[in-house]
Design an enzyme around this catalytic site. Structure first.
Site, PDB file in Angstrom:
ATOM      1  N   LYS A   1      -5.790   6.467   7.146  1.00  0.00           N
ATOM      2  CA  LYS A   1      -5.368   5.705   5.966  1.00  0.00           C
ATOM      3  C   LYS A   1      -3.917   5.293   6.172  1.00  0.00           C
ATOM      4  O   LYS A   1      -3.024   6.148   6.264  1.00  0.00           O
ATOM      5  CB  LYS A   1      -5.511   6.539   4.699  1.00  0.00           C
ATOM      6  CG  LYS A   1      -5.010   5.803   3.463  1.00  0.00           C
ATOM      7  CD  LYS A   1      -5.277   6.564   2.185  1.00  0.00           C
ATOM      8  CE  LYS A   1      -4.719   5.798   0.991  1.00  0.00           C
ATOM      9  NZ  LYS A   1      -4.930   6.509  -0.271  1.00  0.00           N
TER      10      LYS A   1
ATOM     11  N   ARG B   1      -2.859  -0.321  -7.312  1.00  0.00           N
ATOM     12  CA  ARG B   1      -1.832   0.404  -8.074  1.00  0.00           C
ATOM     13  C   ARG B   1      -1.699  -0.170  -9.476  1.00  0.00           C
ATOM     14  O   ARG B   1      -1.382   0.554 -10.418  1.00  0.00           O
ATOM     15  CB  ARG B   1      -0.526   0.440  -7.290  1.00  0.00           C
ATOM     16  CG  ARG B   1      -0.711   1.296  -6.032  1.00  0.00           C
ATOM     17  CD  ARG B   1       0.557   1.613  -5.274  1.00  0.00           C
ATOM     18  NE  ARG B   1       0.202   2.226  -3.979  1.00  0.00           N
ATOM     19  CZ  ARG B   1       1.041   2.355  -2.966  1.00  0.00           C
ATOM     20  NH1 ARG B   1       2.276   1.917  -3.076  1.00  0.00           N
ATOM     21  NH2 ARG B   1       0.631   2.922  -1.845  1.00  0.00           N
TER      22      ARG B   1
ATOM     23  N   SER C   1      -8.077  -3.305  -2.174  1.00  0.00           N
ATOM     24  CA  SER C   1      -7.811  -4.218  -3.291  1.00  0.00           C
ATOM     25  C   SER C   1      -7.074  -5.490  -2.863  1.00  0.00           C
ATOM     26  O   SER C   1      -7.430  -6.583  -3.292  1.00  0.00           O
ATOM     27  CB  SER C   1      -7.010  -3.471  -4.358  1.00  0.00           C
ATOM     28  OG  SER C   1      -5.780  -2.989  -3.828  1.00  0.00           O
TER      29      SER C   1
ATOM     30  N   ARG D   1       4.763   5.869   0.373  1.00  0.00           N
ATOM     31  CA  ARG D   1       3.987   7.019   0.854  1.00  0.00           C
ATOM     32  C   ARG D   1       4.136   7.181   2.376  1.00  0.00           C
ATOM     33  O   ARG D   1       3.220   7.644   3.051  1.00  0.00           O
ATOM     34  CB  ARG D   1       2.506   6.823   0.504  1.00  0.00           C
ATOM     35  CG  ARG D   1       2.216   6.511  -0.953  1.00  0.00           C
ATOM     36  CD  ARG D   1       0.741   6.740  -1.263  1.00  0.00           C
ATOM     37  NE  ARG D   1       0.297   6.174  -2.513  1.00  0.00           N
ATOM     38  CZ  ARG D   1       0.580   6.664  -3.731  1.00  0.00           C
ATOM     39  NH1 ARG D   1       1.357   7.728  -3.846  1.00  0.00           N
ATOM     40  NH2 ARG D   1       0.102   6.083  -4.807  1.00  0.00           N
TER      41      ARG D   1
ATOM     42  N   TYR E   1     -14.922  -4.028  -3.446  1.00  0.00           N
ATOM     43  CA  TYR E   1     -14.980  -4.423  -4.860  1.00  0.00           C
ATOM     44  C   TYR E   1     -16.014  -5.518  -5.076  1.00  0.00           C
ATOM     45  O   TYR E   1     -16.349  -5.835  -6.215  1.00  0.00           O
ATOM     46  CB  TYR E   1     -13.587  -4.868  -5.327  1.00  0.00           C
ATOM     47  CG  TYR E   1     -12.587  -3.735  -5.233  1.00  0.00           C
ATOM     48  CD1 TYR E   1     -12.490  -2.793  -6.244  1.00  0.00           C
ATOM     49  CD2 TYR E   1     -11.792  -3.564  -4.091  1.00  0.00           C
ATOM     50  CE1 TYR E   1     -11.623  -1.717  -6.136  1.00  0.00           C
ATOM     51  CE2 TYR E   1     -10.915  -2.501  -3.970  1.00  0.00           C
ATOM     52  CZ  TYR E   1     -10.833  -1.576  -4.997  1.00  0.00           C
ATOM     53  OH  TYR E   1      -9.981  -0.500  -4.878  1.00  0.00           O
TER      54      TYR E   1
ATOM     55  N   LYS F   1      -8.922   2.735   6.687  1.00  0.00           N
ATOM     56  CA  LYS F   1      -8.505   1.994   5.499  1.00  0.00           C
ATOM     57  C   LYS F   1      -7.075   1.518   5.646  1.00  0.00           C
ATOM     58  O   LYS F   1      -6.243   2.327   6.046  1.00  0.00           O
ATOM     59  CB  LYS F   1      -8.629   2.940   4.301  1.00  0.00           C
ATOM     60  CG  LYS F   1      -8.077   2.425   3.014  1.00  0.00           C
ATOM     61  CD  LYS F   1      -8.093   3.521   1.982  1.00  0.00           C
ATOM     62  CE  LYS F   1      -7.444   2.988   0.714  1.00  0.00           C
ATOM     63  NZ  LYS F   1      -7.292   4.008  -0.279  1.00  0.00           N
TER      64      LYS F   1
ATOM     65  N   GLU G   1      -6.426  11.669  13.804  1.00  0.00           N
ATOM     66  CA  GLU G   1      -6.734  12.034  12.413  1.00  0.00           C
ATOM     67  C   GLU G   1      -8.247  12.170  12.211  1.00  0.00           C
ATOM     68  O   GLU G   1      -8.716  13.112  11.565  1.00  0.00           O
ATOM     69  CB  GLU G   1      -6.176  10.975  11.447  1.00  0.00           C
ATOM     70  CG  GLU G   1      -4.655  10.968  11.330  1.00  0.00           C
ATOM     71  CD  GLU G   1      -4.129  12.017  10.360  1.00  0.00           C
ATOM     72  OE1 GLU G   1      -4.908  12.874   9.915  1.00  0.00           O
ATOM     73  OE2 GLU G   1      -2.916  11.976  10.056  1.00  0.00           O
TER      74      GLU G   1
HETATM   75  C1  PBG Z   1      -4.706   6.829  -3.488  1.00  0.00           C
HETATM   76  C2  PBG Z   1      -5.545   5.656  -3.195  1.00  0.00           C
HETATM   77  C3  PBG Z   1      -5.092   4.358  -3.011  1.00  0.00           C
HETATM   78  C4  PBG Z   1      -6.197   3.572  -2.785  1.00  0.00           C
HETATM   79  C5  PBG Z   1      -7.316   4.394  -2.834  1.00  0.00           C
HETATM   80  N1  PBG Z   1      -6.882   5.692  -3.073  1.00  0.00           N
HETATM   81  C6  PBG Z   1      -3.757   3.772  -3.127  1.00  0.00           C
HETATM   82  C7  PBG Z   1      -2.607   4.352  -2.451  1.00  0.00           C
HETATM   83  O1  PBG Z   1      -2.720   5.074  -1.470  1.00  0.00           O
HETATM   84  O2  PBG Z   1      -1.516   4.048  -2.932  1.00  0.00           O
HETATM   85  C8  PBG Z   1      -6.133   2.111  -2.544  1.00  0.00           C
HETATM   86  C9  PBG Z   1      -7.413   1.383  -2.592  1.00  0.00           C
HETATM   87  C10 PBG Z   1      -7.257  -0.066  -2.715  1.00  0.00           C
HETATM   88  O3  PBG Z   1      -6.173  -0.652  -2.551  1.00  0.00           O
HETATM   89  O4  PBG Z   1      -8.283  -0.699  -2.992  1.00  0.00           O
HETATM   90  N2  PBG Z   1      -5.418   7.932  -3.872  1.00  0.00           N
END
Ligand code: PBG
Length: 329
Positions: free
Chosen positions: A199, A209, A277, A220, A316, A251, A236
């Site tokens: 990720k 967000r 997203s 992060r 989505y 991801k 990982e």
């Molecule tokens: C955090 C989480 C995130 C997404 C899924 N789980 C956002 C982040 O790491 O800030 C993002 C998914 C998306 O953008 O569709 N638990």
């Protein structure tokens, strides 16, 4: 057209639709799709999310309808995210059986009626007032090992609520092993773990967000991966499998197809990819302006992610994709 041999004409395999269908190497299927669903505490009615057209924050009631729609569309799973009414430093509500996410799990499992898999996000960012995916130490840094304890308790409460799969999205080291042990100790040996293994710290999470009304002020970068690194993604995914992950994920999806292909080539467990997203929003925004054909763009993206090696695709657009795939048959 070569000097020495017969004409080689690959276009023969593209002459008409039945021929193209016959030789298609990648066949995305609706059963592989996972629809993310947002539930918000304290809502009276579902609410649109401006930066995610077509996606809404649901009430517990409208959640049940969305899960039914997903089951009827024949997709594989829903992935639940929840927004609580109040947040605190340690994300207390995440482990509360009456917390919004745990209640949503129970509602979704009932609505699913055994027809599709219910996944729940296992991470603290929706529940902490600072918006980080874990708890903080006295210097304000994310405390990896203290977070593992909370994840273990959160996992047990999600399994108690009936979740079939827990999506470990927090990127803490050792999270898969910690959660597996906590579940097994509680007798939840059949609850599966989908590890968000590779990720990346991505700009493409922006609309998400908004959807979860994130409290994060900062980034992060100390726990999510550097977009520069692919080998680390393999590490990982390997560690997560050793720790007991039942599925691994890469991801975002499109900017990381190289990582996805490499993970898929080595993985001994099913591989998922998350078309996040911001990737979705790009297509929606361009389609709204008439700059892209929405349906063709989403289908092409799904085909590409599948071709790169994903067995499971979180998107989505899952409901529309399921209908389009069905119509193409
Ligand atoms: C955090 C989480 C995130 C997404 C899924 N789980 C956002 C982040 O790491 O800030 C993002 C998914 C998306 O953008 O569709 N638990």
């Amino acid at each position: 057209m070569t000097a020495t041999g017969p004409d080689r004409r690959p276009r023969r395999m593209r002459t008409h639709a039945p021929m193209r269908r016959l030789v298609a190497q990648t066949r995305p299927h609706r059963a592989s799709l996972v629809l993310p669903v947002f539930v918000r505490a304290g809502l009276e009615a579902p609410r649109d999310i401006d930066s995610l057209p077509g996606v809404r924050q649901h009430t517990l009631d409208s959640l049940a309808g969305e899960v039914r729609a997903a089951a009827e569309a024949g997709i594989g799973a829903v992935m639940l995210f929840a927004i609580p009414e109040s947040r605190d430093a340690t994300g207390t509500e995440a482990c509360d059986p009456d917390g919004i996410l745990n209640r949503a799990i129970a509602v979704a499992v009932a609505a699913a009626g055994g027809e599709l898999v219910v996944m729940a996000d296992l991470c603290l960012d929706e529940f902490t007032d600072h918006g980080h995916c874990g708890v903080l130490d006295q210097h304000g840094a994310v405390d990896n090992d203290a977070t593992l304890d909370v994840y273990g308790r959160m996992a047990v409460s999600q399994a108690n609520a009936g979740a079939h799969v827990l999506g470990l999205s927090g990127m803490m080291d050792g999270q898969v092993a910690a959660v597996r042990m906590a579940l097994d100790d509680a007798g939840h040996t059949d609850t599966s773990l989908l590890a968000y293994s590779a990720k990346y710290a991505s700009a493409f999470y922006g609309p998400f967000r908004d959807a979860v009304e994130s409290s994060l002020d900062g980034d992060r970068l100390t726990y999510q991966m550097d977009p520069a690194n692919s080998r680390e993604g393999l590490l990982e995914a390997e560690l997560d499998q050793i720790e007991g992950a039942d599925m691994v994920m890469v991801k975002p999806a499109l900017p990381y197809l190289d990582v996805l292909a490499a993970v898929a080539a080595e993985s001994r467990v099913p591989v998922a990819a998350y078309h996040v997203s911001g990737e979705y929003a790009q297509i929606e925004a361009a389609a709204e302006r008439g700059w892209l054909d929405r349906r063709a763009a989403h289908l092409e993206v799904l085909t590409a992610i599948t071709r790169a090696g994903a067995d499971i695709v979180v998107t989505y657009a899952a409901l529309d994709l399921a209908a389009w795939l069905e119509a193409e048959r």
